[in-house]
Design a protein around this motif. Structure first.
Motif: not given
Length: 852
Positions: A845-851
């Motif tokens: 998704p374009a809205d990033w969350a840390p891996a």
């Protein structure tokens, strides 16, 4: 035209118009007066004649008396221009007969018929005709008429053409006498006025003739005076007001030309960067062409407590003068907030004109004539301030020009020093690993190729060691990157100490090191490898918590030409031997036997078959690694990576790319990956960019460009969303071919990026020659920049260089929140790494969350 000539000409025209108008007016008046007088006279003569005639007729005059009266009246006006004529009517002729009279004309007949008087004015005369009407008292003699009948007429004619002509002659005579007199008086008046004006103007001219320069203008003092005319006094007041304004705004052409010429020299070239001190010295010489300037200085902040002071003297200066200048600059710096304690200062004196006049200045002269700029927070090249010691600074205009030049020079010198420092650092790190100061991978390949050529010419062998640290990941994970970096630095020094003089050690990447051992047979190579292994065993590092860390390494050995005849094959052989050492329990040197040579190249052949089968069966897969916009925290792009699906086992690119390049199928892998990647992108809602690795070696295939355009056109992905990455890790022999190919891609709308920027000096050649849109910074610099100031300096330098060139920067190997925060502080545009997201077969998704 002079004012007096203008006044004279104007007066002449006015006088001519006046006299002409006066003459015309007087002529009209005289003509009117003459005509009016002629009319009155003729009318009066008519009435007098009528009265006289009536009196005579009343007394009973005889024919003889009547004839005498008529002749007398006819001759009465002789010589005066007046004629009086009496005419008998028919009734009188009937009783008394005809008399000698002129024939009747139309006007006379009209009067006889109408019995009314007639008056006619002509251009030359006036004529009055009056009827003689019968009254009751006339009927005694004129028995044949009734009262009111016309007995006769009296015609009086006054000729006034001659009178008018005489009057005009008199008028002309009067004007002939008046005009010369008026001209003489007018000339005298004009001369008097002109003299007064010329005197007043002469006074102004004497004042302004003194002005040759702006300095003369400012020194000129014009006293208030009376020029004799209100208007001239107003002009004088206005000029003095204008003079005051000009003093405030006037600038010498000389100093303007100097400023323009000097500013034109503020062009940063490679020569300026290389010889920036000579450049500043030449600028000082230029400044002295307009105003005397003894010194130009600049001061740079190296770190929190260290400064570089560069002092440029126009001529040789005495030791006392130098000391006074140094003291003054230190004092100025101390007075600045933020630099209360300048600490130590490296001072460098330079002389622009060694043969010039010796400079001797007092302390007061130094402090009085220095114009300087200092900044609280150095931004460009670490420059803190710049100044000039010059004369004539009391001249406001020159002061402003010097101020303008210094403010520009502050940026120029700061930029030059910054570029000089960046270039020096970039050149150094283009060949060196910033963490260990060893040669980098690029130099290793160049030196390996050079050593192969030398060995071929001289017929000797040489060795290659591939050294890989055992369990280094555990050190990083348990003790942090700071300890890991220190460990690698100590490890590099330990290995270097175990090698011979002339052996070449390079950091190949991560925890892998390679050593080239010139002029060594296998026995000697094995001996050196064992010495290196024992040296590594002796390495001990104490962590901040007191833990003692010991190192071991697995070493693979290869010998030219026994095991391979090319640099890549030699390294591949050593790499395989190193993995055998690890498989045998680590902390070992894997010594190759003849069977090992066969097995390793059999393994290489098997890998080649695997690559070919993967291409034929289309088992090459694209993996997507996200690229984050650092500011918006959104995924805006993906890099496409190659993988091979071998019955569910995913093979990374580093395990097959070299084999694919060696057997000449790398372009086919590139096309397969590109085709599948673009299909995935087109089927998703991703509207950003996709980065695709482009092997320069693929350019030798003529069908590559054609297939590339065909696949992109079929995918429907617009070219401006596709970024082709090129790397300079692999030597490109034909840069001209690469340049044409990349320019063609750019013309088609594609974008270009340099991958692993900083891993080799060719990056700068690429940057200079190719139309680059993105720089992807070598990941090692990013990973270590929080713990290594050199790495951070390198990242800052690349970011500054890219900003000046309008290029977007992508940081690789971003593996922690701390690194991402530092990139944001450094204003790096984009980030890529395991913390952002690991490579995978799908898009995120374009809205990033840390891996995780």
């Amino acid at each position: 035209m002079k004012i007096k000539h203008f006044i004279l000409a104007t007066s002449t025209v006015v006088a001519a118009l006046f006299f002409t108008g006066a003459y015309w007016s007087l002529d009209r008046v005289i003509d009117g007066i003459v005509r009016a007088n002629a009319n009155r006279i003729s009318e009066a003569a008519t009435r007098i004649t009528f009265s006289a005639m009536y009196q005579l007729m009343s007394s009973g005059w005889s024919r003889k008396q009547a004839d005498a009266f008529l002749r007398g009246m006819a001759g009465a006006g002789e010589g005066s221009g007046m004629t009086v004529q009496i005419y008998r009517g028919p009734s009188v002729v009937e009783l008394y007969g005809e008399i000698d009279q002129p024939p009747l004309d139309e006007e006379l007949r009209a009067v006889f018929d109408s019995g009314e008087a007639l008056r006619r004015d002509d251009a030359a005369y006036a004529r009055h005709v009056y009827p003689l009407l019968a009254e009751e008292r006339c009927l005694g003699c004129h028995t044949n008429v009734r009262p009111g009948a016309v007995l006769g007429t009296i015609a009086v004619q006054q000729d006034y053409a001659g009178l008018v002509a005489d009057a005009r002659r008199e008028l002309l005579l009067a004007f002939a006498l008046l005009v010369p007199l008026a001209a003489l008086l007018a000339g005298a008046a004009v001369w008097w006025v002109g003299r007064r004006i010329e005197g007043a103007v002469g006074q102004l001219q004497e004042d302004f003739d003194q002005i040759a320069t702006v300095s003369d203008l400012k020194a000129l003092a014009v006293a208030e005076r009376n020029l004799g005319f209100v208007e001239l006094n107003r002009i004088d007041d206005a000029l003095r007001g204008l003079l005051d304004k000009l003093r405030g705004i006037a600038v010498d052409k000389e100093i303007l030309t100097f400023e323009i010429g000097l500013l034109e020299k503020f062009v940063i070239t490679s020569d300026v960067v290389r010889d920036w001190r000579d450049y500043v010295g030449r600028l000082l010489v230029e400044i002295n062409g307009v105003l005397p300037a003894h010194t130009l200085f600049s001061i740079f902040k190296i770190d929190d407590e260290l400064f570089d002071l560069e002092v440029f003297w126009f001529g040789p200066a005495s030791a006392e003068t130098k000391a006074q200048m140094e003291h003054y600059i230190r004092q100025e710096l101390t007075d600045l907030s933020g630099f209360a304690d300048p600490g130590s200062c490296n001072i460098h004196h330079h002389v622009a004109n060694p043969d010039g006049v010796r400079i001797e200045l007092t302390e007061a002269e130094v402090a009085l004539r220095v114009k300087s700029f200092f900044v609280d927070k150095p931004k460009i090249g670490g420059i803190v301030g710049i100044g000039v010691h010059a004369g004539v600074l009391d001249d406001e205009t020159r002061y402003l020009v010097v101020e303008s030049v210094l403010s520009t020079l502050l940026n120029v010198v700061g930029s030059v020093k910054a570029i000089y420092k960046y270039t020096r650092d970039l050149e150094y790190y283009a060949t060196r690993d910033p963490l260990t100061d060893l040669f980098n991978q690029r130099v290793f390949w160049e030196l390996s190729a050079y050593e192969i050529g030398r060995a071929q010419r001289h017929g000797y062998s040489f060795g290659l060691l591939l050294i890989d640290l055992d369990n280094f990941k555990l050190i990083n994970d348990n003790y942090g990157h700071t300890v890991g970096d220190t460990y690698l630095q100590r490890f590099a020094r330990q290995v270097q100490g175990a090698l011979r003089d002339g052996d070449i050690l390079a950091r190949y990447g991560g925890d892998e090191f390679v050593a080239v051992l010139p002029e060594a047979c296998q026995e000697a190579v094995v001996g050196i490898a064992e010495r290196v292994r024992r040296a590594i065993e002796g390495l001990e590092l104490i962590t901040p918590d007191g833990t003692r860390l010991h190192a071991t390494a697995s070493i693979g050995v290869a010998v030219y030409p026994d095991h391979a005849d090319s640099a890549k094959d030699l390294l591949m052989f050593a790499d395989n031997m190193m993995y055998r050492a690890k498989a045998a329990g680590k902390d070992q040197v894997a010594i190759p036997s003849q069977e090992d040579v066969v097995d390793i190249f059999r393994d290489i052949s098997q890998k080649s078959v695997m690559v070919l089968e993967a291409i034929e069966n289309r088992r090459v897969r694209p993996y997507f690694q996200p690229i984050l916009d650092v500011e918006t925290r959104r995924i805006v792009a993906y890099e496409v990576l190659s993988r091979i699906d071998l019955d569910g086992q995913i093979i990374r690119a580093d395990e097959f790319v070299e084999i694919a390049e060696k057997i000449g199928v790398i372009h086919r892998i590139d096309m397969l990956v590109l085709e599948q990647a673009l299909a995935t992108i087109a089927a998703s809602d991703h509207a950003g960019e996709v980065f695709v690795n482009l092997s320069p070696r693929a350019l030798v295939f003529s069908e590559f460009a054609r297939d590339l355009r065909r696949i992109v056109a079929a995918s429907g992905v617009p070219p401006h969303n596709i970024v082709f990455e090129i790397t300079e890790r692999d030597t490109v022999k034909n840069l001209g071919l690469l340049e044409r190919f990349l320019n063609d891609l750019k013309a088609d709308g594609f974008k270009l990026a340099i991958d692993d920027f900083g891993s080799g000096f060719s990056s700068f050649h690429y940057l200079r020659r190719f139309p680059i849109d993105y720089l992807k910074i070598e990941g090692d610099f990013i990973a270590n920049m929080l713990n290594n100031s050199k790495d951070k300096t390198f990242v800052t330098s690349i970011r500054s260089l890219a900003r000046e060139m309008g290029i977007t920067v992508v940081a690789e190997f971003v593996e922690s929140a701390e690194v991402l925060a530092e990139l944001e502080a450094l204003e790096v545009h984009r980030a890529q790494g395991y913390y952002i997201g690991r490579p995978g077969p799908g898009l995120l998704p374009a809205d990033w969350a840390p891996a995780g």
